[in-house]
Design an enzyme around this catalytic site. Sequence first.
Site, PDB file in Angstrom:
ATOM      1  N   LYS B  23       0.834  -1.200   0.000  1.00  0.00           N
ATOM      2  CA  LYS B  23       0.000   0.000   0.000  1.00  0.00           C
ATOM      3  C   LYS B  23       0.871   1.252   0.000  1.00  0.00           C
ATOM      4  O   LYS B  23       0.624   2.209  -0.752  1.00  0.00           O
ATOM      5  CB  LYS B  23      -0.921  -0.014   1.229  1.00  0.00           C
ATOM      6  N   ARG B  93      -3.133   2.564   8.657  1.00  0.00           N
ATOM      7  CA  ARG B  93      -3.415   1.310   7.964  1.00  0.00           C
ATOM      8  C   ARG B  93      -2.154   0.476   7.862  1.00  0.00           C
ATOM      9  O   ARG B  93      -1.101   0.989   7.495  1.00  0.00           O
ATOM     10  CB  ARG B  93      -3.892   1.597   6.526  1.00  0.00           C
ATOM     11  N   GLY B 102      -7.421  -8.172   5.339  1.00  0.00           N
ATOM     12  CA  GLY B 102      -8.249  -8.377   6.525  1.00  0.00           C
ATOM     13  C   GLY B 102      -7.526  -8.981   7.704  1.00  0.00           C
ATOM     14  O   GLY B 102      -8.102  -9.188   8.766  1.00  0.00           O
ATOM     15  N   MET B 104      -4.757  -7.811   9.317  1.00  0.00           N
ATOM     16  CA  MET B 104      -4.200  -6.899  10.311  1.00  0.00           C
ATOM     17  C   MET B 104      -5.125  -5.703  10.475  1.00  0.00           C
ATOM     18  O   MET B 104      -6.118  -5.545   9.764  1.00  0.00           O
ATOM     19  CB  MET B 104      -2.798  -6.495   9.905  1.00  0.00           C
ATOM     20  N   ARG B 337      -5.150  -0.603  -7.715  1.00  0.00           N
ATOM     21  CA  ARG B 337      -4.584  -1.950  -7.776  1.00  0.00           C
ATOM     22  C   ARG B 337      -5.031  -2.607  -9.067  1.00  0.00           C
ATOM     23  O   ARG B 337      -5.950  -2.123  -9.726  1.00  0.00           O
ATOM     24  CB  ARG B 337      -5.019  -2.780  -6.566  1.00  0.00           C
ATOM     25  N   HIS B 453     -12.761 -43.045 -10.331  1.00  0.00           N
ATOM     26  CA  HIS B 453     -13.289 -43.425 -11.643  1.00  0.00           C
ATOM     27  C   HIS B 453     -14.178 -42.330 -12.214  1.00  0.00           C
ATOM     28  O   HIS B 453     -14.013 -41.884 -13.352  1.00  0.00           O
ATOM     29  CB  HIS B 453     -14.066 -44.740 -11.512  1.00  0.00           C
ATOM     30  N   ARG B 559      -6.298 -44.273 -24.142  1.00  0.00           N
ATOM     31  CA  ARG B 559      -6.453 -45.401 -23.205  1.00  0.00           C
ATOM     32  C   ARG B 559      -7.338 -46.459 -23.823  1.00  0.00           C
ATOM     33  O   ARG B 559      -8.527 -46.222 -24.012  1.00  0.00           O
ATOM     34  CB  ARG B 559      -7.083 -44.916 -21.900  1.00  0.00           C
ATOM     35  N   ARG B 615      -1.931 -46.423 -25.739  1.00  0.00           N
ATOM     36  CA  ARG B 615      -1.425 -47.217 -24.626  1.00  0.00           C
ATOM     37  C   ARG B 615      -2.139 -48.556 -24.589  1.00  0.00           C
ATOM     38  O   ARG B 615      -3.381 -48.601 -24.564  1.00  0.00           O
ATOM     39  CB  ARG B 615      -1.641 -46.492 -23.308  1.00  0.00           C
ATOM     40  N   GLU B 728       6.396 -44.343 -15.136  1.00  0.00           N
ATOM     41  CA  GLU B 728       5.440 -44.081 -14.067  1.00  0.00           C
ATOM     42  C   GLU B 728       5.786 -44.821 -12.783  1.00  0.00           C
ATOM     43  O   GLU B 728       4.982 -44.899 -11.872  1.00  0.00           O
ATOM     44  CB  GLU B 728       4.018 -44.397 -14.532  1.00  0.00           C
ATOM     45  N   SER B 747       6.858 -41.411 -22.025  1.00  0.00           N
ATOM     46  CA  SER B 747       5.773 -40.528 -21.611  1.00  0.00           C
ATOM     47  C   SER B 747       5.619 -40.675 -20.095  1.00  0.00           C
ATOM     48  O   SER B 747       5.309 -41.758 -19.598  1.00  0.00           O
ATOM     49  CB  SER B 747       4.475 -40.920 -22.324  1.00  0.00           C
ATOM     50  N   GLY B 749       3.981 -40.819 -16.800  1.00  0.00           N
ATOM     51  CA  GLY B 749       2.634 -40.963 -16.261  1.00  0.00           C
ATOM     52  C   GLY B 749       2.681 -40.445 -14.831  1.00  0.00           C
ATOM     53  O   GLY B 749       2.898 -41.203 -13.891  1.00  0.00           O
ATOM     54  N   THR B 750       2.491 -39.140 -14.691  1.00  0.00           N
ATOM     55  CA  THR B 750       2.778 -38.527 -13.393  1.00  0.00           C
ATOM     56  C   THR B 750       1.723 -38.833 -12.348  1.00  0.00           C
ATOM     57  O   THR B 750       1.972 -38.604 -11.168  1.00  0.00           O
ATOM     58  CB  THR B 750       2.955 -37.005 -13.529  1.00  0.00           C
ATOM     59  N   ASN B 751       0.565 -39.336 -12.738  1.00  0.00           N
ATOM     60  CA  ASN B 751      -0.407 -39.705 -11.714  1.00  0.00           C
ATOM     61  C   ASN B 751       0.100 -40.926 -10.942  1.00  0.00           C
ATOM     62  O   ASN B 751       0.254 -40.886  -9.718  1.00  0.00           O
ATOM     63  CB  ASN B 751      -1.779 -39.978 -12.340  1.00  0.00           C
ATOM     64  N   ASP B 752       0.418 -41.992 -11.657  1.00  0.00           N
ATOM     65  CA  ASP B 752       0.940 -43.182 -10.980  1.00  0.00           C
ATOM     66  C   ASP B 752       2.303 -42.902 -10.362  1.00  0.00           C
ATOM     67  O   ASP B 752       2.629 -43.425  -9.292  1.00  0.00           O
ATOM     68  CB  ASP B 752       1.033 -44.363 -11.956  1.00  0.00           C
ATOM     69  N   CYS B 814       1.902 -37.418 -19.767  1.00  0.00           N
ATOM     70  CA  CYS B 814       0.491 -37.617 -20.081  1.00  0.00           C
ATOM     71  C   CYS B 814      -0.324 -37.826 -18.814  1.00  0.00           C
ATOM     72  O   CYS B 814      -1.416 -38.351 -18.853  1.00  0.00           O
ATOM     73  CB  CYS B 814       0.299 -38.784 -21.051  1.00  0.00           C
ATOM     74  N   TYR B 834       6.715 -32.505 -25.095  1.00  0.00           N
ATOM     75  CA  TYR B 834       5.293 -32.181 -25.112  1.00  0.00           C
ATOM     76  C   TYR B 834       4.645 -32.466 -23.771  1.00  0.00           C
ATOM     77  O   TYR B 834       5.182 -33.221 -22.959  1.00  0.00           O
ATOM     78  CB  TYR B 834       4.567 -32.950 -26.222  1.00  0.00           C
TER      79      TYR B 834
END
Lengths: 866, 866
Positions: B23, B93, B102, B104, B337, B453, B559, B615, B728, B747, B749-752, B814, B834
């Site tokens: 500020k 202020r 909010g 302080m 701002r 799922h 898939r 896959r 993965e 590729s 597989g970053t989830n697994d 992926c 990619y």
Amino acid sequence: MSERYVYDFDEDVPGGRELLGGKGVGLAEMTALGIPVPGGFTVTTDACRAYMRAGKQVPAGLDAEVQRHVEALEQRSGKRFGDPHDPLLVSVRSGAAVSMPGMMDTILNLGLNDTAVEGVAESTGNPRFAYDSYRRLIQMYGEVVEGIDAARFENALTDLKRARGVDQDVDLTADDLRELVATFKEIYEQGTGRGFPQDPGEQLARAFRAVFDSWDTPRALVYRRANGIPDDIGTAVNVVEMVFGNKGESSATGVCFSRNPSTGEARLFGEYLRNAQGEDVVAGIRTPEPIERMADVLPDAFRELQDTVRRLEEHYRDVQDIEFTVEEGRLYLLQTRTGKRTAAAALKAAVDMVDEGLISREEAVARIDPGQLDQLLHPMIDPKAEVEVAAHGLNASPGAACGAIVLDADTAAERGKGGESVILVRWETTPDDIHGLIEAAGVLTAHGGMTSHAAVVARGMGKPCVAGCDALSIDVEAKTVDIAGHALREGDTITIDGGTGTVIIGAVDLVPPQLNEDFEIVLGWADDIRRLQVWANADTPEDAARAREFGAQGIGLCRTEHMFMAEERLPVVREMILADDENGRLRALERLLPMQQSDFEGIFEAMAGYPVTIRLLDPPLHEFLPPVEQATNEHMAARIRSLHESNPMLGTRGCRLGLQWPEVYEMQVRAIVRAAVAVRERTGKTPLVEIMHPLVGFAEELKRLRAMTLAAAADEAEIDFSVGTMIELPRACVRADEIAEFADFFSFGTNDLTQTTLGFSSDDAEGKFLTYYLQDGILKRNPFETLDQSGVGDLMRIAVERAKAVKDIKMGICGEHGGEPASVAFCHRLGLDYVSCSPYRVPVARLAAAQAALAESGVTAAVAGG
Amino acid sequence: MSERYVYDFDEDVPGGRELLGGKGVGLAEMTALGIPVPGGFTVTTDACRAYMRAGKQVPAGLDAEVQRHVEALEQRSGKRFGDPHDPLLVSVRSGAAVSMPGMMDTILNLGLNDTAVEGVAESTGNPRFAYDSYRRLIQMYGEVVEGIDAARFENALTDLKRARGVDQDVDLTADDLRELVATFKEIYEQGTGRGFPQDPGEQLARAFRAVFDSWDTPRALVYRRANGIPDDIGTAVNVVEMVFGNKGESSATGVCFSRNPSTGEARLFGEYLRNAQGEDVVAGIRTPEPIERMADVLPDAFRELQDTVRRLEEHYRDVQDIEFTVEEGRLYLLQTRTGKRTAAAALKAAVDMVDEGLISREEAVARIDPGQLDQLLHPMIDPKAEVEVAAHGLNASPGAACGAIVLDADTAAERGKGGESVILVRWETTPDDIHGLIEAAGVLTAHGGMTSHAAVVARGMGKPCVAGCDALSIDVEAKTVDIAGHALREGDTITIDGGTGTVIIGAVDLVPPQLNEDFEIVLGWADDIRRLQVWANADTPEDAARAREFGAQGIGLCRTEHMFMAEERLPVVREMILADDENGRLRALERLLPMQQSDFEGIFEAMAGYPVTIRLLDPPLHEFLPPVEQATNEHMAARIRSLHESNPMLGTRGCRLGLQWPEVYEMQVRAIVRAAVAVRERTGKTPLVEIMHPLVGFAEELKRLRAMTLAAAADEAEIDFSVGTMIELPRACVRADEIAEFADFFSFGTNDLTQTTLGFSSDDAEGKFLTYYLQDGILKRNPFETLDQSGVGDLMRIAVERAKAVKDIKMGICGEHGGEPASVAFCHRLGLDYVSCSPYRVPVARLAAAQAALAESGVTAAVAGG
């Protein structure tokens, strides 16, 4: 082509085992030592490789080269191929650089033909032997060289016996066998369109081709794949003059060990048969005599044998297993190799050889197979007992047990407490069965792998377990089991051997563990050599005491959940889990606290002066609850359902529990501190306490847990202890630097680290895809038994490097791998401070750690000779 | 002490935001630009830090320094503290370097006392306003500085209103408020033992101490922890002269945006109120007027406002959100701002500003929030609609849907096909529900996380999904549901917003996706800038077509199991799984082949000229079977039981299936090759096919699979394709060098990989320990939404380095992270080729990839001013 492919045994050769094969180099070495071996020569592996490369064409000049060596052999032996009086006969034997027992072909008695057979009959005075040898040559040669079906020869032999009205081969006369030779020659001619070759030179040329070809048979390929032997190294072929132990009373044949292979006693051990050939022993005509009796009947040969064996031991610096023949008073060694022996014999021989000045202590330590020590640490099935194995399962926890089948834990506990030896037989075990497991002599399960509940608990208790026995099915209602077709009832006796995974119907004699002085001596030497400390995984005062007995220098893993599972505690634990709020949990925890405290006190006292690493609660809470069908009310059922997880291995467990319900870990910390104070007051010694948090993946987790641990402890009393963590997640390995900031020590939990790094659930891998992978050779070793060094091990290496970059931190391993020799060696190379394993594996780890230190300084077990 | 702690707004300051706070720096910057702001000064964060370090002691000399700046302010303003005619009033202020809205404290109207209040009454001609301001000061000061309970002031106000018989504050008269001032002063005296301080200098000195103290309140600590703000940076304090918009008809107050924040239209947007203070707007006394009407009534001030806003936009190069007051014709800016705006407005403003020459294309691209683009790609709840949210779940798949509740997939399929908009409401979904999911407008589940799922399938289909809604319970038998106490029946209407995770009872107006020209223009610029390609995850020809529409440059993950789950195929798949032998499996596979082939043909045609990565079958086979209770015969039940796994995530799936039952993968390869040939013949273009093997951990696996793939393909036809693998598993990362030998591409597989690296089951983490971890701040971000860069990302970095050391290999990602901006930026920095994400996230990824490239060359979004 100027390359040489053939060397006589007595030539200087520009190559060793790789060129001549194991058997060839042994014969050459004995020849060089002046030890009497039959004459002969070796066709090199180079020749075999050239033959393969050329599409199974014999290299130019090889046949001529072999012919020259045959002629030289004839000259040296004074015998000639095909001689009608005393013909030269040879054996043609394969021999690769790496032993492949039984995988490739051998042909004996080569050189016999219609003329030479009469010469043998004459020189041995035993026409029956001559014709029997000839018919065997035709049969072996027909099968190996020409691929004639073995059954055709066998059928002819059976027909002849039937015609003569006799049962045994030995009841056939020389005339019968002469007739059989004629029949075999007909079979040969029918099979090949040619007569049996009468020219020994032709026999030999085709025989060594056939041996080369046997390198590529499917069974040899499969064997090589299973044992990691390259396909392109090829085999050598040895052509060895046959000698005969059946040329009268001054001839004999025998086998012996330089020391007793069961006990290690330093005197010749074996047997011999006078005026006989090995065949006679196999056929069971006569019973061989103990080797020492040879001193009386063939004193000169016996002395020469003793002298030769001593020289071989001095040369190879290890127990030798030899075959010999005495032909008309003259001793020939046919083979020498390192003698296989029991663990007890290995230890005694090693200690004696050090005393004799034959080997150094380091060599003695390097030479004992650590895996074999297991034999000494558990009861075994009496090696002399004849047993019929009914079924196989996984060798989940070593040792043998014999007892009555019981099908539920309550019965096991009751009958076990009553002093009866019982085997708990289940589809699988659960924490509910723990009281039964404690009282059972052993466990047999139909389901589950090497790290199933039954297996882990049994190993922890040092109790035999055969797990995953497919051939087992159980009808709990009817109280019957079926083991591979054997219908049994509860109470019937079975024997299991958890070291081999075998199940036997009925009782078998067991022999007790064979701890002895040699064992202590060798392990004492090992302790002087090793750098790596050996700790034990122990959950009870009894385990801790046993660990100390076996030489453990600390407790690397004390699992507190096993304390929660004891029969009288489980109801309280369940009360804690089922509580609706923190207050309810606290009330139950307050009652668990003194129970845990008393366990800790016992362990601290047993380990006085040595560190004790206590892991706070690890398993998911649902492991303490019964299956939902067994819930006693709807509240419990709802809680069981809400705790259900799709992948409990990756769920709410370890420090995730401790962070979410801190009162549980706080109670455990308080119990630990109170126990330490009580023991300090009672004994005057302060226990060395290490508190370990499981399943940490983020530094923030350990930061909070460390603060919580210190605060809870400070609430109780002033006492020194360290706080550390398991490293059992890949993330913990790569972020070991951040986590180290809040840890006094790391302990690699390689079982879970293997599961997450490989994505292998140990519960689901064994008996399923992992079994397939091992059978099909996709994996060479079970990564739950032997650490996957290039995968899991590489993450451990990253963790060690990153942690050490920020801090000098104590590191160990407490997974199942801590007692497996190759994994122990890896931990040594990684620079860990200790390995921790089940008490029964401590001696194994002590030895393996010493061998790892020796390997680092270039000392390894001597390569087996022969 | 020579250090300076206080700077006037118009001074040159040796420091920026870190020293003056956000500020303070805005006020100083506007002052420097010659924009009219009230006078004042800033007490620096240095002062706050010194105060903290000294244990809450004001640094020596600071009070005197403040006093000097007050005097300078009095001189500049021509007003004096406590003046009985026109007194100087200030606001105090807080303002840290990082915005903590909010968190302080602020005190307004400081400088009022019993004398000055009369001066304000006189200068404004509004005694009511004067006394109201004074009672507010006493209240605020009493609470903030003295810690008096706010309720005591509120109760006194309520009592007074009751006594006067009025409902609203505004109905109290000036006299009433004068009486209230007296009451408040008594409360103050009771609370502190002292009278309300009449010396404005004392008020000020104690006020900035109180602001410093507010840095350490528990709520501020919690906020900082949650937002990763360091605890030791402290706050600055701004002392600003109060100006008044209620000094008659030439005064006014208002707020406005430099451009329309909903549409982006380039004209002033906002509202104002003549002769009023902000309080009046809040109290609802009068309705503000649209800003453009100000041109008529206060033309000079309006022109100055327009001019000032234009200069602020030129300075900050972005849309501004300002507060202003006109005091007797004179304009004061109180704050400026960066203006928050809708995605559509952000795009239009960016395109316009580039046209206007205000910013470059790079700046335009850098400035759009990629996450916000999602708004444009799915139907949304009409922002104008008033909605009451009944319950919250996880925002599992963005977009809103409104429809009738249906409780099973069959009904959903039937009614959905009939054209009705239905929401499938389930405890959780399974592959059996797929036909219902296809026809439903949206999905609501009580269980399951972001990768359940329902969530995965819905995201794949671009369909709204709210998952894990705890407040939902379902009685399938009774066909009723309960949503947070609302009892509903099948057929009742609900609305879900999968972008926010909200559930609303009844119908709500939705607005369609707002794709427009600005969107295309900005993404076109992004495409010119980015290096990283953006591919899509698509399982059907429809998905593939949509992916192309959104600009995908390939399919990174097709898939094949989703093809197996279609209603008419599932029975054949089950037949395959239940077959007793290879022949039985082959017969079923023969029937599946043409089905898969036709799917592949459609995808290849949709993606002509672009690569398609297919896959092979990944999930465990039991996912295709019903629960064991629903087995139609004992054979099926036995098979379901035998396929059961404790941790299916770590079980027999991915390439472990393909190696054990090669006929399945062989069928898939044959279907792919036949489809490619058919499309080549039909269109003349050869599809760019990439065959991908899942869950490889060992080079040996891929070696065998590659050989199998090439052999099966060669059996069918001559066609070019590449063979690669998912990365993965942690082991695949550390052994990427060995695996690369057999791969044409990787590729991630970053989830697994997240599940295994962190040991987090995505099914079990969300709604359970992960939710707790996020709530408690152990984790800052959900690792399944935003890539865990220092853990999972570090393993990816190791994999990239090791693979590139042996081979120049194409690499992509992926997993679900491929469309998340921070993760896309990480992939850029990692040098991947990619990212692949769901079609709906492709524009987000295109923009994020461009921003990552810009960040690399130093271009980032401008820091918000004010």
